[in-house]
Motif scaffolding. Structure first.
Motif, PDB file in Angstrom:
ATOM      1  N   LEU A 182       7.333  -5.169  11.109  1.00  0.00           N
ATOM      2  CA  LEU A 182       7.907  -4.831   9.803  1.00  0.00           C
ATOM      3  C   LEU A 182       8.543  -6.060   9.161  1.00  0.00           C
ATOM      4  O   LEU A 182       8.429  -6.281   7.949  1.00  0.00           O
ATOM      5  CB  LEU A 182       8.926  -3.713   9.948  1.00  0.00           C
ATOM      6  CG  LEU A 182       8.357  -2.346  10.370  1.00  0.00           C
ATOM      7  CD1 LEU A 182       9.486  -1.337  10.544  1.00  0.00           C
ATOM      8  CD2 LEU A 182       7.339  -1.845   9.352  1.00  0.00           C
ATOM      9  N   ALA A 183       9.200  -6.882   9.989  1.00  0.00           N
ATOM     10  CA  ALA A 183       9.795  -8.106   9.446  1.00  0.00           C
ATOM     11  C   ALA A 183       8.708  -9.059   8.960  1.00  0.00           C
ATOM     12  O   ALA A 183       8.860  -9.718   7.926  1.00  0.00           O
ATOM     13  CB  ALA A 183      10.661  -8.780  10.501  1.00  0.00           C
ATOM     14  N   GLY A 184       7.594  -9.142   9.683  1.00  0.00           N
ATOM     15  CA  GLY A 184       6.499 -10.016   9.286  1.00  0.00           C
ATOM     16  C   GLY A 184       5.825  -9.567   8.015  1.00  0.00           C
ATOM     17  O   GLY A 184       5.426 -10.376   7.180  1.00  0.00           O
ATOM     18  N   VAL A 185       5.685  -8.250   7.862  1.00  0.00           N
ATOM     19  CA  VAL A 185       5.094  -7.704   6.634  1.00  0.00           C
ATOM     20  C   VAL A 185       6.007  -7.947   5.446  1.00  0.00           C
ATOM     21  O   VAL A 185       5.573  -8.331   4.358  1.00  0.00           O
ATOM     22  CB  VAL A 185       4.816  -6.197   6.820  1.00  0.00           C
ATOM     23  CG1 VAL A 185       4.532  -5.535   5.483  1.00  0.00           C
ATOM     24  CG2 VAL A 185       3.650  -5.989   7.775  1.00  0.00           C
ATOM     25  N   GLY A 186       7.312  -7.736   5.648  1.00  0.00           N
ATOM     26  CA  GLY A 186       8.284  -7.924   4.575  1.00  0.00           C
ATOM     27  C   GLY A 186       7.928  -7.127   3.343  1.00  0.00           C
ATOM     28  O   GLY A 186       7.581  -5.950   3.417  1.00  0.00           O
ATOM     29  N   ALA A 187       8.004  -7.784   2.186  1.00  0.00           N
ATOM     30  CA  ALA A 187       7.672  -7.126   0.921  1.00  0.00           C
ATOM     31  C   ALA A 187       6.232  -7.384   0.518  1.00  0.00           C
ATOM     32  O   ALA A 187       5.832  -7.032  -0.598  1.00  0.00           O
ATOM     33  CB  ALA A 187       8.624  -7.620  -0.166  1.00  0.00           C
ATOM     34  N   ARG A 188       5.432  -7.963   1.406  1.00  0.00           N
ATOM     35  CA  ARG A 188       4.053  -8.306   1.045  1.00  0.00           C
ATOM     36  C   ARG A 188       3.159  -7.077   0.919  1.00  0.00           C
ATOM     37  O   ARG A 188       2.183  -7.092   0.184  1.00  0.00           O
ATOM     38  CB  ARG A 188       3.457  -9.250   2.088  1.00  0.00           C
ATOM     39  CG  ARG A 188       4.171 -10.597   2.208  1.00  0.00           C
ATOM     40  CD  ARG A 188       3.493 -11.495   3.219  1.00  0.00           C
ATOM     41  NE  ARG A 188       4.155 -12.781   3.288  1.00  0.00           N
ATOM     42  CZ  ARG A 188       5.100 -13.092   4.163  1.00  0.00           C
ATOM     43  NH1 ARG A 188       5.465 -12.196   5.064  1.00  0.00           N
ATOM     44  NH2 ARG A 188       5.664 -14.281   4.149  1.00  0.00           N
ATOM     45  N   LEU A 189       3.462  -6.030   1.689  1.00  0.00           N
ATOM     46  CA  LEU A 189       2.635  -4.828   1.714  1.00  0.00           C
ATOM     47  C   LEU A 189       3.510  -3.601   1.500  1.00  0.00           C
ATOM     48  O   LEU A 189       4.659  -3.562   1.934  1.00  0.00           O
ATOM     49  CB  LEU A 189       1.898  -4.691   3.052  1.00  0.00           C
ATOM     50  CG  LEU A 189       0.989  -5.830   3.481  1.00  0.00           C
ATOM     51  CD1 LEU A 189       0.485  -5.580   4.897  1.00  0.00           C
ATOM     52  CD2 LEU A 189      -0.178  -5.993   2.523  1.00  0.00           C
ATOM     53  N   GLY A 190       2.944  -2.590   0.853  1.00  0.00           N
ATOM     54  CA  GLY A 190       3.613  -1.310   0.701  1.00  0.00           C
ATOM     55  C   GLY A 190       2.702  -0.204   1.179  1.00  0.00           C
ATOM     56  O   GLY A 190       1.653  -0.451   1.768  1.00  0.00           O
ATOM     57  N   SER A 191       3.098   1.028   0.900  1.00  0.00           N
ATOM     58  CA  SER A 191       2.341   2.195   1.352  1.00  0.00           C
ATOM     59  C   SER A 191       2.055   2.093   2.851  1.00  0.00           C
ATOM     60  O   SER A 191       0.949   2.368   3.310  1.00  0.00           O
ATOM     61  CB  SER A 191       1.019   2.317   0.574  1.00  0.00           C
ATOM     62  OG  SER A 191       0.404   3.556   0.820  1.00  0.00           O
ATOM     63  N   LEU A 192       3.073   1.665   3.616  1.00  0.00           N
ATOM     64  CA  LEU A 192       2.894   1.482   5.048  1.00  0.00           C
ATOM     65  C   LEU A 192       2.650   2.823   5.738  1.00  0.00           C
ATOM     66  O   LEU A 192       3.265   3.828   5.395  1.00  0.00           O
ATOM     67  CB  LEU A 192       4.118   0.806   5.660  1.00  0.00           C
ATOM     68  CG  LEU A 192       4.435  -0.609   5.172  1.00  0.00           C
ATOM     69  CD1 LEU A 192       5.702  -1.120   5.842  1.00  0.00           C
ATOM     70  CD2 LEU A 192       3.267  -1.553   5.439  1.00  0.00           C
ATOM     71  N   ALA A 193       1.755   2.812   6.695  1.00  0.00           N
ATOM     72  CA  ALA A 193       1.464   4.005   7.488  1.00  0.00           C
ATOM     73  C   ALA A 193       1.458   3.589   8.954  1.00  0.00           C
ATOM     74  O   ALA A 193       0.815   2.604   9.325  1.00  0.00           O
ATOM     75  CB  ALA A 193       0.118   4.605   7.101  1.00  0.00           C
ATOM     76  N   LEU A 194       2.181   4.338   9.787  1.00  0.00           N
ATOM     77  CA  LEU A 194       2.351   3.992  11.189  1.00  0.00           C
ATOM     78  C   LEU A 194       1.774   5.103  12.061  1.00  0.00           C
ATOM     79  O   LEU A 194       2.165   6.264  11.942  1.00  0.00           O
ATOM     80  CB  LEU A 194       3.831   3.800  11.502  1.00  0.00           C
ATOM     81  CG  LEU A 194       4.209   3.533  12.963  1.00  0.00           C
ATOM     82  CD1 LEU A 194       3.628   2.203  13.428  1.00  0.00           C
ATOM     83  CD2 LEU A 194       5.721   3.541  13.130  1.00  0.00           C
ATOM     84  N   LEU A 195       0.837   4.733  12.930  1.00  0.00           N
ATOM     85  CA  LEU A 195       0.237   5.668  13.876  1.00  0.00           C
ATOM     86  C   LEU A 195       0.576   5.226  15.290  1.00  0.00           C
ATOM     87  O   LEU A 195      -0.001   4.263  15.802  1.00  0.00           O
ATOM     88  CB  LEU A 195      -1.280   5.723  13.696  1.00  0.00           C
ATOM     89  CG  LEU A 195      -2.041   6.632  14.669  1.00  0.00           C
ATOM     90  CD1 LEU A 195      -1.684   8.099  14.437  1.00  0.00           C
ATOM     91  CD2 LEU A 195      -3.544   6.432  14.547  1.00  0.00           C
TER      92      LEU A 195
END
Length: 253
Positions: A182-195
Motif C-alpha cells: 500500500l505504501a508503494g502504491v501510494g496515490a498512484r493507483l485507486g479503485s484498489l481491490a484486495l483478494l
C-alpha cells in the motif's frame, strides 16, 4: 556465478502450455497461475508481465486473453532467453515479445524498445524480499528473482510509468507485505481491490492479489479469501479450475 541447471519442459493448464525452465532455482508455481488468472478473457491491447522470468504469467494470460498483445519484461539473460523459446514453442510469436532490460531504469526500458505509458494491464510478481529483513538464497538467479534492494516503491513506480491512464495493475505478494504494498502504491493507483489467498479454510492468508487502476480515486474493496486446499490437502474445486485454465477469480481480478 555457477553454471545454470539444464532447463526442462513442464506442462501447465492441463498440458495446454509447455514451459522450459531451469530444473533448479526459481520455479513456476501456483503464484503464477493465480496472477495470470487476473487477466480478463476479453482483454485487448497490451498486457505486460513485469519480472516475467521464463514467461509463465504472460503466456498463461495470453491463452486466457487471445485478443491481447503480450510483453514479457525480464532482466536475467538466461530467463529472457528461455522466455523467447517458450514464446516460439507455444506458437505465440505473433502476439508476444520479450523485453530484456532492467525495468527500474527508464533508459534501459527505452533501449529495449519498451517505452510510453500504453499498457492496458500490468501483471507483476515483484521480488518479495528485502536485504537485511530476510534470508537471501545463495543461488544468484533465485536471489535476483526474490530480492529487491530498493524495496517495492521503485518497482511499482516503474510499473505505473508503463501503464496508460485507466489501465490496471495486479500484483501478487506475501500477505504480511500488505503495508509495504500500500505504501508503494501510494496515490498512484485507486479503485484498489484486495483478494487474500489462504492455504485452507480458517487459516490466515499467506498470499494476496492487489489490483489498482491508474488515475482512479475510488476506495479500496476487500474480497473474501480464495481457499487453495481442502481438509484432505487437495486443491479446492476453485483452485483446480484455475490450474486447468478455466477458472475465474472474483471480479475485478
Amino acid at each position: 556465478m555457477s553454471a545454470p541447471a539444464a532447463p526442462r519442459a513442464d506442462g501447465f493448464l492441463g498440458g495446454k502450455l509447455r514451459l522450459l525452465q531451469p530444473s533448479r532455482g526459481h520455479r513456476v508455481g501456483t503464484d503464477a497461475i493465480l496472477l495470470a488468472a487476473a487477466a480478463p478473457r476479453a482483454l485487448g491491447g497490451l498486457l505486460l508481465d513485469i519480472g516475467a522470468g521464463v514467461g509463465a504469467v504472460g503466456l498463461i494470460a495470453a491463452l486466457r486473453a487471445p485478443l491481447a498483445t503480450i510483453g514479457l519484461v525480464e532482466i536475467d539473460a538466461l530467463s529472457a532467453s528461455l522466455a523467447r523459446e517458450n514464446v516460439a514453442a507455444n506458437g505465440l510469436g505473433e502476439r508476444a515479445r520479450v523485453f530484456e532490460c532492467d525495468v527500474l531504469s527508464a533508459a534501459a526500458r527505452r533501449a529495449a524498445g519498451l517505452e510510453g505509458a500504453n499498457a492496458d494491464l500490468i501483471l507483476t510478481n515483484p521480488p518479495y524480499l528485502t536485504p537485511g529483513r530476510a534470508r537471501v538464497s545463495p543461488d544468484p538467479r533465485r536471489a535476483l528473482a526474490h530480492v529487491s534492494a530498493g524495496g517495492l516503491e521503485p518497482w511499482l513506480r516503474a510499473c505505473v510509468a508503463l501503464l496508460r491512464p485507466g489501465g490496471a495493475l495486479v500484483m501478487i505478494h506475501r500477505a504480511d507485505a500488505l503495508p509495504d504494498c500500500l505504501a508503494g502504491v501510494g496515490a498512484r493507483l485507486g479503485s484498489l481491490a484486495l483478494l487474500p489467498i489462504a492455504p485452507r479454510e480458517g487459516e490466515a492468508a499467506t498470499r494476496m492479489l492487489l489490483r489498482g487502476v491508474k488515475g482512479s480515486k475510488a476506495p479500496l474493496a476487500l474480497y473474501p479469501p480464495l481457499i487453495l486446499h481442502g481438509a484432505d490437502g487437495a486443491f479446492t474445486p476453485e483452485a483446480k479450475a484455475l490450474h486447468r485454465g478455466d477458472g475465474e477469480l472474483p471480479w475485478p481480478f
